[in-house]
Scaffold this motif. Structure first.
Motif, PDB file in Angstrom:
ATOM      1  N   PRO A   4       0.849  -1.192   0.000  1.00  0.00           N
ATOM      2  CA  PRO A   4       0.000   0.000   0.000  1.00  0.00           C
ATOM      3  C   PRO A   4       0.882   1.238   0.000  1.00  0.00           C
ATOM      4  O   PRO A   4       1.994   1.203   0.539  1.00  0.00           O
ATOM      5  CB  PRO A   4      -0.799  -0.111   1.294  1.00  0.00           C
ATOM      6  N   PRO A   5       0.439   2.327  -0.624  1.00  0.00           N
ATOM      7  CA  PRO A   5       1.258   3.534  -0.629  1.00  0.00           C
ATOM      8  C   PRO A   5       1.250   4.186   0.756  1.00  0.00           C
ATOM      9  O   PRO A   5       0.427   3.836   1.600  1.00  0.00           O
ATOM     10  CB  PRO A   5       0.553   4.436  -1.641  1.00  0.00           C
ATOM     11  N   VAL A   6       2.172   5.093   0.979  1.00  0.00           N
ATOM     12  CA  VAL A   6       2.204   5.791   2.262  1.00  0.00           C
ATOM     13  C   VAL A   6       1.028   6.763   2.307  1.00  0.00           C
ATOM     14  O   VAL A   6       0.892   7.612   1.427  1.00  0.00           O
ATOM     15  CB  VAL A   6       3.527   6.564   2.403  1.00  0.00           C
ATOM     16  N   PRO A   7       0.140   6.617   3.288  1.00  0.00           N
ATOM     17  CA  PRO A   7      -1.038   7.498   3.321  1.00  0.00           C
ATOM     18  C   PRO A   7      -0.664   8.892   3.803  1.00  0.00           C
ATOM     19  O   PRO A   7       0.362   9.070   4.468  1.00  0.00           O
ATOM     20  CB  PRO A   7      -1.970   6.809   4.315  1.00  0.00           C
ATOM     21  N   PRO A   8      -1.507   9.896   3.487  1.00  0.00           N
ATOM     22  CA  PRO A   8      -1.232  11.246   3.994  1.00  0.00           C
ATOM     23  C   PRO A   8      -1.403  11.259   5.516  1.00  0.00           C
ATOM     24  O   PRO A   8      -2.160  10.452   6.048  1.00  0.00           O
ATOM     25  CB  PRO A   8      -2.311  12.100   3.325  1.00  0.00           C
ATOM     26  N   PRO A   9      -0.683  12.129   6.209  1.00  0.00           N
ATOM     27  CA  PRO A   9      -0.799  12.139   7.674  1.00  0.00           C
ATOM     28  C   PRO A   9      -2.193  12.596   8.128  1.00  0.00           C
ATOM     29  O   PRO A   9      -2.840  13.382   7.452  1.00  0.00           O
ATOM     30  CB  PRO A   9       0.257  13.156   8.105  1.00  0.00           C
ATOM     31  N   PHE A  10      -2.618  12.037   9.253  1.00  0.00           N
ATOM     32  CA  PHE A  10      -3.911  12.417   9.816  1.00  0.00           C
ATOM     33  C   PHE A  10      -3.918  13.886  10.225  1.00  0.00           C
ATOM     34  O   PHE A  10      -2.875  14.461  10.550  1.00  0.00           O
ATOM     35  CB  PHE A  10      -4.184  11.605  11.084  1.00  0.00           C
ATOM     36  N   CYS A  11      -5.148  14.462  10.277  1.00  0.00           N
ATOM     37  CA  CYS A  11      -5.305  15.743  10.927  1.00  0.00           C
ATOM     38  C   CYS A  11      -5.047  15.524  12.425  1.00  0.00           C
ATOM     39  O   CYS A  11      -5.226  14.409  12.914  1.00  0.00           O
ATOM     40  CB  CYS A  11      -6.729  16.255  10.760  1.00  0.00           C
ATOM     41  N   PRO A  12      -4.660  16.576  13.139  1.00  0.00           N
ATOM     42  CA  PRO A  12      -4.346  16.396  14.565  1.00  0.00           C
ATOM     43  C   PRO A  12      -5.457  15.658  15.321  1.00  0.00           C
ATOM     44  O   PRO A  12      -5.185  14.786  16.153  1.00  0.00           O
ATOM     45  CB  PRO A  12      -4.197  17.824  15.074  1.00  0.00           C
ATOM     46  N   ALA A  13      -6.709  15.972  14.992  1.00  0.00           N
ATOM     47  CA  ALA A  13      -7.808  15.371  15.750  1.00  0.00           C
ATOM     48  C   ALA A  13      -7.852  13.861  15.613  1.00  0.00           C
ATOM     49  O   ALA A  13      -8.402  13.171  16.469  1.00  0.00           O
ATOM     50  CB  ALA A  13      -9.130  15.979  15.292  1.00  0.00           C
ATOM     51  N   PHE A  14      -7.283  13.363  14.535  1.00  0.00           N
ATOM     52  CA  PHE A  14      -7.368  11.918  14.311  1.00  0.00           C
ATOM     53  C   PHE A  14      -6.039  11.210  14.495  1.00  0.00           C
ATOM     54  O   PHE A  14      -5.941  10.017  14.311  1.00  0.00           O
ATOM     55  CB  PHE A  14      -7.909  11.641  12.904  1.00  0.00           C
ATOM     56  N   SER A  15      -5.000  11.980  14.869  1.00  0.00           N
ATOM     57  CA  SER A  15      -3.667  11.392  14.870  1.00  0.00           C
ATOM     58  C   SER A  15      -3.539  10.232  15.856  1.00  0.00           C
ATOM     59  O   SER A  15      -2.682   9.381  15.708  1.00  0.00           O
ATOM     60  CB  SER A  15      -2.638  12.474  15.175  1.00  0.00           C
ATOM     61  N   ASN A  16      -4.429  10.197  16.819  1.00  0.00           N
ATOM     62  CA  ASN A  16      -4.318   9.127  17.805  1.00  0.00           C
ATOM     63  C   ASN A  16      -4.621   7.745  17.240  1.00  0.00           C
ATOM     64  O   ASN A  16      -4.346   6.747  17.881  1.00  0.00           O
ATOM     65  CB  ASN A  16      -5.266   9.402  18.979  1.00  0.00           C
ATOM     66  N   ILE A  17      -5.204   7.723  16.073  1.00  0.00           N
ATOM     67  CA  ILE A  17      -5.567   6.418  15.507  1.00  0.00           C
ATOM     68  C   ILE A  17      -4.345   5.522  15.367  1.00  0.00           C
ATOM     69  O   ILE A  17      -4.431   4.309  15.519  1.00  0.00           O
ATOM     70  CB  ILE A  17      -6.279   6.603  14.146  1.00  0.00           C
TER      71      ILE A  17
END
Ligand SMILES: [Zn+2]
Ligand SMILES: [Zn+2]
Ligand SMILES: [Zn+2]
Ligand SMILES: [Zn+2]
Ligand SMILES: [Zn+2]
Ligand SMILES: [Zn+2]
Ligand SMILES: [Zn+2]
Length: 1587
Positions: free
Chosen positions: A785-798
């Motif tokens: 899988p390609p490297v996904p874009p980074p999460f927004c801060p609100a979702f970074s905990n995923i």
């Protein structure tokens, strides 16, 4: 005065409208004009109406912008601009469109459903270019003067008159039985009228029957009445004394207010909206509106048109009307639901005109609470579907009514279409009020139609599911728009969020049935309530949860119980997984379909996608271990991963495996799917781009299939156009097929094998395609899988999910199982997914690792497992991916050790990719080499095997009938060249060696070879005989039976008989057996008669499936041994022929010497040609049987020559082998007719024909040389005489006669002459002496050329003498070469010189025919030479030009405004009214449609039509057969658009049109139809004859 007017109306109206019979065309209008409108206009203006109108126009020219307002009829083409229209409901009529700026924008065109009007001039409908040049106020000069005030007297009278008329009309239309007629309207005598209303329930027969009874009239009369009613234009009353109800009808034609007279319009609008004086205060327009559903069609149309042209043309009155409309909205919808007419003639359809106007919508929300009104209306109507739990339940609903209810959702969509840019306090309040009601509605959907897993027995009745999903689809855009509105204002957003949350909490659906318990795993405890999807009811309908998820994306700082919020979406996802694992098989197809739509492009954005978002929200807010434990619990895999449960049941194990796969997939999605604005920093465009990339990773796709696979927004846009050029390359289509988009190479890296919008089949297809590609490129097969874009801060905990204890535990458990190699405990997809997860784990930022102290410990053990995996033989397929991961481990470990926890993500990635690619390269190279060696080895093996196979199946190969030598033109050319030394002259004393023998032929049925010999059993060639007008010079002419045809073909070649062949040879006996078998089997096949006309002996070629209707026997014709007279023989020849004709000496004809079967086949073929060519019953004894054979021979040669010239190919050597052998067989078959037929008949024919060449002055009815086609004559005369006469002189004579024909035909045309040679000059003098004028050498040469070409082809087929080589090299027809081949002098005029003695008398005789003098005087049509070549008509480049033409089309036979199907004949360009009873005609005693009737004349039964509104070609042949064929128009994406379904601009594709032309010229239309019918295998045959 009002009373007087009323009295006048009461007197006149019944006289005009109450008639017993249908009035003459225009009669009624005329009466209305004279007796009603004119007097009223006079009253209104108080002077001559024309003068009054002129004054008004002056007044109008000062007023501002005008609107077009053209009301659309059903089927009219309308245009919408994709760039500028506020929404797709804003449309232009064709005239405005052509004059607007949008013509050069991206536009769509489609056929109107009727109702609605042109929005040109409406400033609110367009982002730019609101007016066309015609309606642009800027162009008209404004003159502001005081004169421009309306005369107060006029205003007063108008008020009074309009009120009176509108009142009168309303009263008459809104009539109740209890009403009493007012005094003025009472009629003296006691007359009663019976009124009939047209509805959609009663059948024709029913009405006829009732009328017969009610009126005591006969059936005929009743039928006439019924037809009147069906027209729905206006209903006429039928006077009768027995009926009880007494109504009178009058539809005032308010023509005077629908014009541009704005002043009057204003008055009218005021009158219409004025509250009435009576107690209910309803204004007149409201009364009409509320009565709409009770009106009949015609009256409704008039009322709607009245509203369009008055109230909706003015902003202020439109607003007032909109308020009234909203006020009555509920009542109107209720009426519509119980109405039986379609929506386009209901007043409710007006909503689109008012709700889509942004300012109006805003006002209606603020002042009319329209959102609430609409949802309340829906809610009321859906009430009956509520069950005891207050949820919808559609079991046993009425689909028709439900369909009508859905229409209301359109109105909600219209209202929400333009998001407000400025929020007012009232708007906020009203919007939230609407939202609350909407949520209340959604509550009834939340958890509706829940399902429970069926165990043991299959469900007995498939539960209803479509209604629920239809509702969901209707709501899809509305939900999105509500979210959009919310997110545009912070305060609204917050309040909406709270409302949603409250609504969700208030839903008591799907409760838990037991108390929370604790679950333990890896020292973690989850306190949760138990629930099992597989045992308790579950529903896929969760609109509130999903709406909340959408709103939540924009609201972050909230503390809620996310375990609770995630619960329902998780259940839904698990349900889908369980269905996938086959656990719900016994619940039937209903559930499978629901789950399908849950993830389908039509629903997923407001279903599956939102569930994923909700899970992502939960995952980012919850403790990662707890989240994963909850997922395990709901997937019912908790115990399995805890090792607390085991099973030996293979089915259960399989289910567990599938569930595990699905669960891993879900974790990949939750942690990896970030292409949603708000979850990561991507734009909508990025999202679309990613969708397109993944679709194209499956395969190259056409534009339309891409559009279909992408989600549409509320304006039906997908955003494809803005991204497609960035990611794909367009591949143009050929003459068939369509254009394709291919993914750019650099985009392939974006491919994610776990893309969450792939359906199962798409997933495996994409994976396969990408693996294949990688193999071809020689790279490893690991699909990372390609490297996904980074999460927004609100979702970074995923990302913590990917390194928590439970996650590692899950991975380890799976590795363990795989390492133990118990094949039923793990699957390859599991490993694949684990590897992908591992990959994602390795991508985690190092500082995350630092935070999670377990990170490195876990890392080591995972690495350990992975190393073990590497060596497992069972995991070979995943080896590449495992290897890759191991390398990654090394790299990451290295990096982490070196740089410690502060290492930034970017550095990690950079180092990673750099380092990896080096290693990768080396590895790749090694692999590529190995692969190459391997491939070579395989290839060697393959070819060895192949050899073996051929060896052992030699017999098979030898028997392949279509060997290359047979179909190759080159080969046949070579065979011509073999005897290069021989003389290349076909006739006369120098004639070259004849070679008419056939090679030995192989029967395609029994595969045996046989010599073609006169005494041997017959070999036959497939053939198709059909009438043709391809060469006609007089299209539309039918051959009259009184003429001289078929003995003489007229020179215009009006209708000929063409015989084509696919060139396949059989034994006659084999064919007969096959033919009988086909006849027997097809008889039993459904609709087989539509493909094959058994009665007329049709069959399909057993090899190539071409349509055939006869066979041509192959006959070796004796090469003619000619006895050439010496000296000036023409004279003697003539003498001889005269003697013969007068019966003094019989010809010594050789007796037939053919085998019996050849004789029989000769008869079969000749009879078919005769029957088809003359359209008569079969008759062996008809004297014209041999004549028709000669005719078809001549015509087929001419058609072949025509085709070669059209294609610019040389005369010889360019025909396909099948065409050549068909032609040869045909010529020789025709030659054989002489031997077969009755000698007396033949001699009679010969005498008649010769009479043209050698006219006898006193014989009547001999056609002049201007009235015959000389090539037909040549073929007949030559084939008749066989070897009896001197061919050469006969040819000379015919050529001279034809030259004279050409000369006479060009009479008066040419004056310009070129330098002439000596012979020509002599000839000219000679001719002039004989009385022939208008001499032009070049003209004659050109005119004679086709005759010579055909003659050369003919002699080549007859004698087999090879032509001069140059003739097969250049497409230019070289006169001298043809002449030398035909043994003619290269200066043709020399002929006259050579035969001077005979010709002098002949020319005199030829010219003495009265027909010639008539023709020269212009009293008879002369066909000029060379013939013009027939092509299909020219079509415009831009399809909308055609649509425009069609919109002006008027049916010649009727004047009603029903929708017509204009259909263009491509052969002659006439526009016909197809598929309509008005234009049916009688053809051979049968009622047929206009096209069939036209094709019978225009194309001798063959038709090629373009159905303009459908954008589709229709091919027709033989009355009952036809097939659709794609029109030669393509959109910019290289695709056709049948039915104009997509509506993209279309342009002519010349190559495709040429292909159609060739199909026609080569007589392949019938074949094409048969082929397409065979493919379609129609279940419900279309009645082609009615077209
Ligand atoms: Zn218009
Ligand atoms: Zn316009
Ligand atoms: Zn535009
Ligand atoms: Zn055979
Ligand atoms: Zn064939
Ligand atoms: Zn035509
Ligand atoms: Zn018609």
């Amino acid at each position: 005065i009002g009373a007087a007017i009323l009295r006048y109306l009461g007197e006149q109206v019944p006289l005009i409208y109450c008639l017993e019979t249908e009035p003459q065309q225009g009669e009624e209008e005329q009466k209305v004009e004279q007796r009603l409108l004119y007097p009223l206009e006079c009253f209104l203006f108080g002077e001559d109406p024309c003068v009054g109108l002129q004054k008004l126009q002056q007044y109008n020219s000062s007023s501002s912008a005008q609107q077009c307002g053209r009301v659309f009829k059903e089927g009219e083409t309308v245009y919408s601009c994709r760039d500028c229209a506020i929404d797709p409901t804003c449309v232009l009529c064709i005239e405005c469109f052509q004059k607007s700026v949008h013509k050069s924008h991206r536009y769509k065109m489609h056929a109107s459903a009727g109702g609605g009007f042109c929005d040109c001039g409406d400033l609110e409908a367009w982002k730019s270019g609101p007016c066309c040049s015609q309606h642009d106020p800027g162009t008209s000069v404004t003159m502001e003067t005081d004169e421009c005030v309306m005369d107060p007297g006029l205003r007063e009278r108008a008020q009074m008159l309009f009120h009176l008329l509108l009142r009168y009309m309303t009263d008459m239309l809104v009539w109740k039985e209890t009403y009493e007629l007012s005094e003025e309207l009472k009629v003296k005598e006691d007359t009663y009228f019976c009124v009939l209303y047209n509805d959609e329930h009663h059948s024709y027969d029913h009405v006829i029957y009732t009328l017969q009874r009610a009126l005591a009239c006969d059936q005929n009369q009743a039928q006439i009445y019924t037809a009147l009613i069906d027209k729905e234009v206006s209903i006429r009353s039928i006077p009768h004394s027995l009926t009880q109800s007494a109504y009178r009808l009058f539809i005032p034609h308010f023509i005077m207010i629908s014009g541009p007279e704005i002043g009057l319009r204003e008055v009218f609008c005021q009158v219409a909206l004025e509250p009435a004086a009576d107690n209910n205060q309803l204004c007149l327009i409201s009364r009409l509106m509320l009565h709409d559903a009770k009106l009949y069609k015609g009256a409704r149309k008039v009322v709607h048109e009245l509203i369009f042209s008055s109230l909706l043309m003015d902003t202020e009155f439109k607003r007032q009307f909109a308020m009234k409309f909203t006020e009555h909205y509920k009542q109107l919808q209720e009426d519509f639901i119980s109405d039986d007419h379609q929506r386009n003639i209901s007043i409710t359809a007006l909503s689109v005109q008012i709700f889509t106007v942004p300012t109006l919508a805003r006002q209606l929300i603020e002042e009319g609470s329209v959102i609430k009104v609409i949802i309340d209306t829906v809610m009321d109507m859906m009430m009956e579907h509520l069950d005891s739990n207050n949820r919808f339940q559609f079991q046993g609903h009425n689909p028709d009514k439900f369909f009508r209810v859905q229409v209301i959702f359109h109105d909600l969509r219209y209202i929400l279409i333009s998001k407000p840019s400025v929020w007012t306090e009232t708007l906020r309040v009203k919007f939230l009020e609407g939202l609350r009601i909407f949520l209340h509605f959604l509550c009834c959907m939340q958890g509706m139609e829940e399902v429970k897993r069926q165990l043991g027995q299959h469900v007995e009745v498939e539960p209803e599911w479509e209604a629920g999903l239809t509702l969901q689809m209707q709501l899809r855009h509305i939900l999105a728009m509500f979210q959009d509105w919310c997110s545009s204002d912070e305060r609204v957003l917050l309040l909406a969020f709270q409302e949603c949350h409250r609504a969700l909490m208030s839903c008591t659906n799907q409760p838990f049935r037991s108390e929370p318990t604790d679950s333990y795993m890896c020292k973690q405890i989850l306190h949760a309530r138990p629930y099992k999807v597989s045992e308790e009811p579950v529903s896929i309908h969760l609109p509130i949860s999903r709406l909340l998820a959408g709103v939540c994306l924009c609201v972050f700082q909230v503390q809620l119980n996310f375990t609770e919020l995630a619960e329902q979406p998780l259940r839904c996802v698990v349900l889908a997984a369980q269905v996938c694992a086959d656990m719900w098989r016994r619940n039937g197809l209903s559930l499978v379909s629901q789950v399908y739509y849950y993830q389908d492009v039509k629903c997923r954005d407001e279903m599956f996608d939102k569930d994923v978002i909700m899970l992502q929200i939960a995952a980012s807010k919850m403790d990662p271990n707890h989240f994963l434990m909850l997922v395990l619990l709901r997937f019912e895999l908790f115990d399995i991963f805890n090792d607390n449960c085991s099973s030996k049941d293979q089915v259960i194990l399989k289910q567990w495996n599938r569930l595990t796969e699905e669960m891993l997939y879900l974790i990949i999605i939750i942690a990896g799917e970030r292409y949603v604005p708000g979850i990561s920093h991507v734009t909508k465009e990025d999202v679309t781009m990613r969708e397109v990339i993944h679709l194209l990773c499956i395969e190259p796709m056409a534009h339309s299939s891409l559009v279909k696979s992408l989600p549409e927004n509320e304006s039906h846009e997908t955003g494809l156009e803005t991204v497609i050029s960035k990611v794909a390359i367009f591949k143009k289509p050929g003459v068939s097929g369509h254009g394709l988009y291919e993914l750019k190479k650099e985009c392939l890296e974006e491919f994610n094998p776990f893309f969450y919008h792939y359906s199962r089949p798409q997933h495996s297809k994409a994976e396969e395609a990408q693996k294949k590609r990688r193999t071809q490129e020689g790279s490893d097969k690991a699909l990372r899988p390609p490297v996904p874009p980074p999460f927004c801060p609100a979702f970074s905990n995923i990302v913590y999910l990917l390194c928590c204890d439970i996650f590692i535990h899950i991975l380890k458990r799976i590795f363990q199982k795989a390492a133990e190699d118990r094949s039923n405990r793990w699957t390859e997809p599991m490993i694949q997914r684990v590897c992908a997860l591992l990959f994602m784990y390795l991508l985690i930022d190092t500082d995350v690792f630092a935070f999670s102290e377990t990170g490195s410990r876990h890392g080591k053990s995972l690495f350990h497992f992975l190393t073990k995996m590497k060596s497992l033989p069972s995991l070979k397929a995943q080896n590449d991916m495992i290897m890759w991961n191991l390398q990654m481990f090394e790299v990451v470990k290295c990096l982490r050790e070196k740089s410690g926890p502060v290492m930034t993500r970017i550095q990690t990635q950079e180092g990673l990719s750099h380092n990896a690619s080096d290693k990768e390269k080396a590895e790749r190279k090694r692999k590529a080499e190995a692969a190459k060696a391997h491939r070579q080895k395989i290839m060697a093996q393959m070819s060895a095997m192949q050899k073996n196979f051929i060896e052992s199946n030699k017999m098979l190969y030898d028997n392949v009938p279509e060997s290359s030598s047979q179909s190759d033109t080159a080969a046949s050319v070579d065979s011509f060249r073999m005897d290069v030394d021989e003389s290349r002259v076909a006739v006369g004393p120098q004639q070259g060696v004849c070679s008419t023998d056939w090679e030995a032929q192989i029967c395609i049925l029994c595969q045996e070879e046989q010599e073609v010999q006169a005494q041997a059993p017959a070999m036959v060639l497939t053939a198709c005989v059909q009438r043709s007008t391809v060469l006609t010079q007089n299209r539309g002419k039918t051959l009259s039976p009184k003429g001289t045809y078929p003995l003489f073909m007229p020179p215009d070649l009006a209708v000929g008989t063409h015989t084509g062949s696919c060139g396949h040879v059989m034994h006659a006996t084999c064919w007969q057996k096959y033919f009988e078998a086909v006849q027997n089997t097809t008889r039993n096949r459904l609709h087989a008669d539509l493909i094959i006309d058994l009665e007329n002996g049709e069959y399909m070629c057993p090899l190539c499936k071409s349509l055939c209707n006869t066979v041509i026997p192959l006959i070796p014709v004796e090469p003619s041994k000619l006895n050439y007279f010496s000296g000036s023989c023409a004279g003697r020849f003539l003498e001889a022929s005269w003697r013969h004709c007068h019966g003094s000496s019989g010809l010594s004809l050789s007796q037939p010497k053919f085998s019996r079967s050849i004789t029989e086949m000769l008869g079969v073929c000749a009879n078919t040609v005769h029957r088809v060519g003359l359209q008569t019953a079969p008759n062996d004894l008809c004297p014209y049987v041999p004549v028709m054979s000669w005719n078809t021979c001549a015509y087929t040669i001419q058609a072949t020559d025509n085709m070669l010239q059209e294609e610019g190919k040389p005369l010889f050597g360019s025909l396909q082998n099948r065409q050549l052998s068909g032609l040869k067989a045909l010529v020789q078959f025709s030659a054989a007719q002489r031997l077969k037929s009755s000698q007396a008949v033949i001699q009679k024919h010969f005498a008649d024909m010769l009479a043209v060449l050698v006219p006898v002055p006193n014989v009547e009815n001999t056609p002049s040389i201007l009235e015959v086609d000389f090539f037909h004559l040549l073929v007949s005369v030559f084939l008749f005489t066989g070897s009896a006469y001197n061919h050469l002189y006969l040819l000379h004579l015919l050529t001279m006669a034809h030259m004279l024909q050409v000369l006479l035909a060009s009479h008066g045309k040419h004056t310009h002459t070129l330098p002439e040679s000596d012979a020509t000059l002599k000839c000219k003098i000679f001719m002039l002496r004989a009385g022939v004028t208008g001499f032009c050498v070049e003209g004659v040469k050109r005119g004679v050329l086709p005759f010579l070409r055909c003659a050369a082809l003919f002699f080549n087929c007859l004698t087999g003498v090879p032509p001069p080589e140059e003739l097969s090299e250049s497409p230019e027809s070289q006169l001298h070469l043809l002449c030398s081949y035909l043994s003619l002098p290269s200066n043709l005029f020399q002929l006259f010189q050579d035969h001077r003695d005979v010709v002098t008398t002949l020319i005199k005789r030829w010219c003495e025919n009265t027909a010639i003098s008539k023709a020269l005087k212009g009293e008879m049509q002369i066909i000029r030479y060379p013939h013009k070549r027939n092509r299909l008509i020219d079509l415009p480049e831009d399809y909308s030009v055609l649509l425009n033409q069609a919109s002006h089309f008027k049916c010649p036979n009727s004047s009603d405004d029903e929708r017509k199907h204009p259909t263009l004949c491509l052969l002659c360009g006439v526009m016909l009214c197809a598929q309509s009873p008005c234009c049916q005609e009688q053809l051979n005693g049968e009622e047929v449609g206009a096209c069939t009737a036209h094709a019978a004349i225009c194309g001798a039964g063959v038709g090629m039509f373009l159905r303009v509104r459908e954008c589709e070609i229709v091919l027709m042949a033989s009355k009952t057969r036809g097939s659709p064929y794609p029109a030669p128009y393509l959109d910019d994406y290289g695709e056709t658009d049948p039915q104009l379904g997509r509506g993209n601009p279309l342009h002519l594709c010349p190559e495709r049109y040429r292909k159609l032309l060739h199909m026609w010229q080569q007589h392949c239309v019938l074949e094409e139809i048969a082929r397409s019918l065979e493919v379609l295998n129609v279940m419900f045959p279309f009645e082609w004859q009615m077209l």
